[in-house]
Design a protein around this motif. Structure first.
Motif, PDB file in Angstrom:
ATOM      1  N   MET A   1       0.847  11.163  -8.458  1.00  0.00           N
ATOM      2  CA  MET A   1       1.668  10.264  -7.654  1.00  0.00           C
ATOM      3  C   MET A   1       1.887   8.948  -8.397  1.00  0.00           C
ATOM      4  N   LEU A   3       2.271   5.046  -8.515  1.00  0.00           N
ATOM      5  CA  LEU A   3       1.972   3.814  -7.788  1.00  0.00           C
ATOM      6  C   LEU A   3       2.620   2.655  -8.523  1.00  0.00           C
ATOM      7  N   ALA A  46      -3.679   8.281  -1.379  1.00  0.00           N
ATOM      8  CA  ALA A  46      -3.101   7.102  -2.032  1.00  0.00           C
ATOM      9  C   ALA A  46      -3.702   5.817  -1.467  1.00  0.00           C
ATOM     10  N   LEU A 194       0.627  -1.024   1.241  1.00  0.00           N
ATOM     11  CA  LEU A 194       1.010   0.138   0.448  1.00  0.00           C
ATOM     12  C   LEU A 194       2.123   0.873   1.194  1.00  0.00           C
ATOM     13  N   LEU A 196       4.609   3.811   1.738  1.00  0.00           N
ATOM     14  CA  LEU A 196       4.488   5.228   1.413  1.00  0.00           C
ATOM     15  C   LEU A 196       5.836   5.921   1.556  1.00  0.00           C
ATOM     16  N   TRP A 216       2.861  -2.817  -2.584  1.00  0.00           N
ATOM     17  CA  TRP A 216       2.740  -1.679  -3.481  1.00  0.00           C
ATOM     18  C   TRP A 216       3.572  -0.531  -2.926  1.00  0.00           C
ATOM     19  N   ASP A 218       4.042   3.884  -3.226  1.00  0.00           N
ATOM     20  CA  ASP A 218       3.705   5.209  -3.733  1.00  0.00           C
ATOM     21  C   ASP A 218       4.729   6.194  -3.172  1.00  0.00           C
TER      22      ASP A 218
END
Length: 517
Positions: A1, A3, A46, A194, A196, A216, A218
């Motif tokens: 994955m 990131l 993640a 994060l 997603l 962030w 992912d």
């Protein structure tokens, strides 16, 4: 994955942003081609990997879980943390207060796995923790949270340690950046979000930037699936490596090739009018430092009257004229013009003519207020598009509200829609200023600016932005790329605050201009 950390200092790149509807469509497509529970397992892992990297020495972990798939991601992360901490005497606690039979299938399976691994599932947060994971609400939240989960969100806002928010900070509207709790989101240097599968627009505008902290992303390996991602809702603007650098690469040139910039504003003090000359001078200085070949300042005073100031002693390169004399000279028919900065009531005397003759016109401040009060001028503005003329509006939320005949709160709560409505309704490019400034243009996806901070909330920085936009447009642009050039100017303007020395607590508009130099 894959990131990625989404930061303004990263190499220039435009990031696609997807709203709730597009994200749900993307999830459904992936669910139809991937084995059951795959996306949730990838998401939870993640979250675990990022949180473990941010707090590698954590021994007490709190995972706050909600009643949807966001909570399921938290259960997967909690199980992973339990496997890490149990052998060394650490502890993870997952808080959850829902009904198991009401959980989505993936989240219900993740809850069962967490229990099988021995993760304590309670309704009371631990008394202390080294790390918190916020997995309460994701993209489905549309009203203020209540009961226990609302209390958990407030506790997470007060938490002083590292915090990882799953997909969105709980309490944030991912489409619009509205903070739905009664108390405002509190910025914290150790908060991370994060995102997603998709990046959500609300993370980057209005209250989203304060709520999200470090962002962030992912993609959960979604690109490997045999299905196409939906079209984005907007773009997070990345700029270009060569913004403002073209002059360095050319030797055979002269000042005329870098364009003429007119700044019309700076109402002079006379009977019944207060003086606001400084705003026009700030815009003009910014245009000069940002690369315009020649900058003319047309001050607003009685027609053909003499000016009390012949030049700017701190910037003698600027050329001062009576605004009416400049319009009579013919220069306005071929130059880029910025109008409105400190213009006061006298803007109404020149704006109708500028709307007719200016090929590229940037309207700010008092020009916007004059426009909002006159439907005839608004129609003249719309007609400019048919004549091949370009117009850029740079309103703050209150100015945008006047143009839309609404209030500033309504504009802020739907910033993307407000910017697009202005651009479509007035047939021009619009920069809706504020946290996560939005550049919108008819027929194009809006662009959200990732740079800037609260240091820019001071008098005169908007005038500097108007001059900066004008200067970049002086360098030339294709009609279909003008919005990107304008967004580049907004990005540079924000970078001046992001790169301001931390030991200096304030940033003045003049400092922004020096930074451009």
């Amino acid at each position: 994955m894959a990131l990625h950390r989404i930061t303004p200092d990263a190499p220039p790149r435009d990031w696609p942003l997807h709203d709730t509807a597009a994200t749900r469509l993307w999830e459904a497509r992936l669910q139809s081609v991937l084995p059951p529970h795959t996306l949730m397992q990838r998401a939870g892992q993640a979250v675990y990997r990022l949180s473990a990297a941010l707090a590698p020495h954590a021994r007490q972990v709190w995972v706050a879980c909600g009643g949807g798939n966001n909570g399921g991601d938290g259960f997967v992360a909690a199980a992973a943390w339990h496997r890490r901490l149990a052998p060394i005497g650490g502890r993870v606690v997952a808080t959850w207060s829902g009904q198991e039979d009401r959980l989505p299938a993936d989240a219900r399976q993740a809850l069962g796995v967490a229990r099988q691994h021995g993760v304590p599932i309670t309704r009371e947060p631990p008394p202390s923790a080294d790390l918190a994971i916020d997995a309460i609400f994701g993209i489905g939240l549309r009203e203020p949270p209540r009961d226990e989960m609302g209390a958990w969100i407030e506790q997470l806002q007060r938490f002083n340690g590292p915090t990882v928010c799953v997909d969105l900070p709980s309490g944030l509207d991912g489409d619009h950046g509205r903070w739905l709790n009664a108390a405002p989101a509190k910025p914290h240097p150790l908060r991370h979000t994060l995102a997603l599968l998709t990046l959500k627009p609300g993370l980057f505008t209005h209250q989203g930037r304060d709520a999200a902290g470090h962002c962030w992303f992912d993609d959960l390996d979604a690109g490997d699936a045999a299905t196409a991602a939906p079209a984005p809702t907007a773009w997070l603007h990345g700029g270009r490596e060569d913004i403002g650098m073209q002059r360095r690469w050319r030797h055979q040139t002269h000042k005329g090739r870098h364009g003429d910039l007119l700044v019309i504003g700076g109402q002079m003090p006379d009977t019944g009018h207060a003086g606001m000359t400084g705003a026009a001078i700030l815009a003009a200085r910014a245009g000069l430092h940002a690369g315009a070949g020649r900058v003319h300042v047309g001050l607003l005073c009685a027609p053909h009257s003499s000016l009390p100031m012949a030049f700017d002693p701190l910037q003698p390169e600027l050329m001062f004229r009576n605004a009416n004399d400049l319009l009579d000279s013919g220069l306005a028919a071929r130059a880029v013009t910025v109008c409105g900065c400190g213009g006061g009531a006298r803007v109404a005397e020149v704006l109708p003519r500028l709307l007719t003759i200016s090929p590229t016109l940037v309207l700010d401040a008092d020009a916007l207020n004059t426009l909002a009060a006159d439907r005839g001028l608004q129609q003249a503005l719309r007609s400019r598009a048919d004549a091949g003329q370009s117009t850029i509006l740079t309103p703050h939320p209150l100015e945008a509200a006047r143009l839309l005949d609404t209030d500033a709160s309504s504009v802020q709560n739907r910033r993307l829609e407000a910017a697009q409505a202005l651009a479509q309704g007035l047939r021009c490019t619009v920069v809706l200023k504020g946290s996560g400034s939005i550049t919108a243009s008819p027929g194009q996806l809006p662009r959200i600016n990732p740079t800037g901070n609260g240091l820019l909330a001071t008098a005169g920085t908007g005038d500097v932005l108007a001059g900066l936009i004008g200067a970049l447009l002086c360098q030339g642009f294709a009609p279909d790329s003008m919005a990107c050039r304008v967004a580049d100017a907004v990005l540079l303007h924000g970078q001046s605050a992001d790169r301001w020395p931390q030991e200096k607590p304030t940033l003045c508009a003049s400092d922004v201009i020096r930074h451009l130099a």
